[in-house]
Design an enzyme around this catalytic site. Structure first.
Site, mmCIF file in Angstrom:
data_model
loop_
_atom_site.group_PDB
_atom_site.id
_atom_site.type_symbol
_atom_site.label_atom_id
_atom_site.label_comp_id
_atom_site.label_asym_id
_atom_site.label_seq_id
_atom_site.Cartn_x
_atom_site.Cartn_y
_atom_site.Cartn_z
ATOM 1 C CB ALA A 323 16.208 -27.768 -5.597
ATOM 2 C CB CYS A 324 12.005 -25.163 -7.643
ATOM 3 S SG CYS A 324 12.679 -24.042 -6.400
ATOM 4 C CB SER A 325 11.532 -28.821 -11.422
ATOM 5 O OG SER A 325 11.350 -27.457 -11.692
#
Length: 382
Positions: A323-325
């Site tokens: 999700a962070c990428s």
């Protein structure tokens, strides 16, 4: 709705919310205050500290430092430990499949004169122990290897990693955000010096995380201020989120064995059904993987297209990569590290189960995947 993205955001357990809401509505004091209202919430913080310590089998709850997020805990562990111990050495090692919140602090240290090395993994995402041993030198101060990968679900051989790292006299940091509450973690038996946890990934509210700092580990603060949390993480404690994290940790410890057996049975059936789709392949280790985690790649189509189609037409939520990428157009560094090509990496789909999922979801999801993949391949220029 079938929600299958618990690795990026878990719903707050209603029992946790019922327990912690008093620290928003009634017991709102500052834990640093000396009057009764402050002392009351201080007791809540310390109770949560004990519950988090119990989840990871830490012998001393005072070794738990509360932070605001797993990203903050990873920064404190990596930057704080390396900077505090730079006289010992200036070499840092991280596995090639670490979360971006581990990768970027390590790269920041490299800009400050540290040597940074990456430990390769095999096609399943398991750390290459021989390569790790070869990279370790007297200058190595810190090694970071995640307990389990949030994109492909592979659980690492942590005790073997610890044996090599400690044999070289270095500290071992472990990002256990994806694993805590889903596999048994024992920081003493596993030989872990620093361990990152996230409250929301346990079913607690966002805004609280923790870092275990083992006996004898020297860490410097990366955010000076009023000296809260042993001087390592200044700032008034978010009592609501911390108390919620503690209650979520307590529930996870009590219910983990039963809940993970239930989710693993659903996961195994889901994997079997999805792998019947033409040119579908499992990513990550086939057996040494998180019990709630299923990840795949599909040839000739984009993971983002699958995600959007499932959401739009079937109300099914999945992920593609971390999700962070997910806002970058670059393929996942994790999938490239396990040997996939750029084209293969772009066709990834990640499904992570939670308490809301049942075996009845499997057929609906599998049918939706077949229809979605068939439709997208029908219009694909590839």
């Amino acid at each position: 709705m079938v929600y299958l993205d618990h690795a990026s955001a878990m719903p707050v357990d209603p029992r946790v919310l019922a327990f912690a809401r008093r620290y928003l509505e009634e017991e709102f004091g500052n834990p640093s205050s000396l009057y009764d209202r402050g002392l009351s919430v201080r007791r809540a913080v310390e109770a949560a500290r004990g519950q988090v310590a119990a989840l990871i089998r830490a012998a001393d709850q005072r070794k738990i430092v509360f932070t605001g997020s797993a990203t903050e805990s990873n920064n404190l562990a990596i930057r704080g430990t390396a900077l505090r111990n730079r006289k010992k050495g200036k070499k840092v090692l991280v596995s090639a499949v670490e979360h971006i919140s581990v990768m970027n602090p390590a790269k920041d240290l490299q800009k400050q004169g540290f040597e940074l090395g990456f430990i390769p993994v095999d096609r399943y995402g398991t750390v290459d122990l021989a390569a790790l041993e070869a990279e370790l030198t007297p200058e190595t101060v810190l090694v970071s290897v995640n307990y389990a990968n949030d994109e492909i679900g592979t659980v690492e051989p942590m005790r073997e990693v610890s044996r090599l790292v400690h044999g070289a006299g270095a500290y071992l940091h472990v990002n256990a955000t994806a694993a805590a509450g889903r596999v048994l973690i024992d920081v003493q038996e596993d030989g872990i010096d620093l361990l990152t946890l996230s409250g929301n990934d346990l079913g607690g509210p966002r805004g609280a995380a923790a870092l275990y700092v083992g006996p004898g580990v020297k860490v410097q603060s990366v955010m000076p201020g009023g000296g809260q949390e042993r001087g390592l993480r200044s700032g008034t404690e978010n009592v609501f989120a911390i108390a919620g994290m503690g209650e979520a940790a307590r529930l996870a410890a009590e219910e983990m064995a039963e809940e993970m057996a239930r989710e693993q049975a659903i996961r195994d059936r889901l994997i079997r059904e999805v792998l019947e789709i033409e040119e579908a392949a499992l990513t990550g280790h086939p057996t040494a993987r998180l019990p709630h985690h299923a990840s795949f790649r599909f040839s000739r189509i984009e993971g983002e297209s699958i995600l959007l189609n499932l959401d739009t037409f079937f109300d099914i939520q999945v992920a593609t990569g971390s999700a962070c990428s997910s806002r970058t157009l670059e393929p996942s560094h994790v999938l490239l590290a396990i040997g996939l090509t750029h084209e293969q990496a772009h066709g990834s789909v990640v499904m992570t189960l939670g308490r809301s999922n049942t075996v009845a979801d499997v057929q609906y999801v599998a049918d939706a995947m077949r229809e979605t993949v068939g439709r997208l391949r029908g219009i694909s220029p590839l």
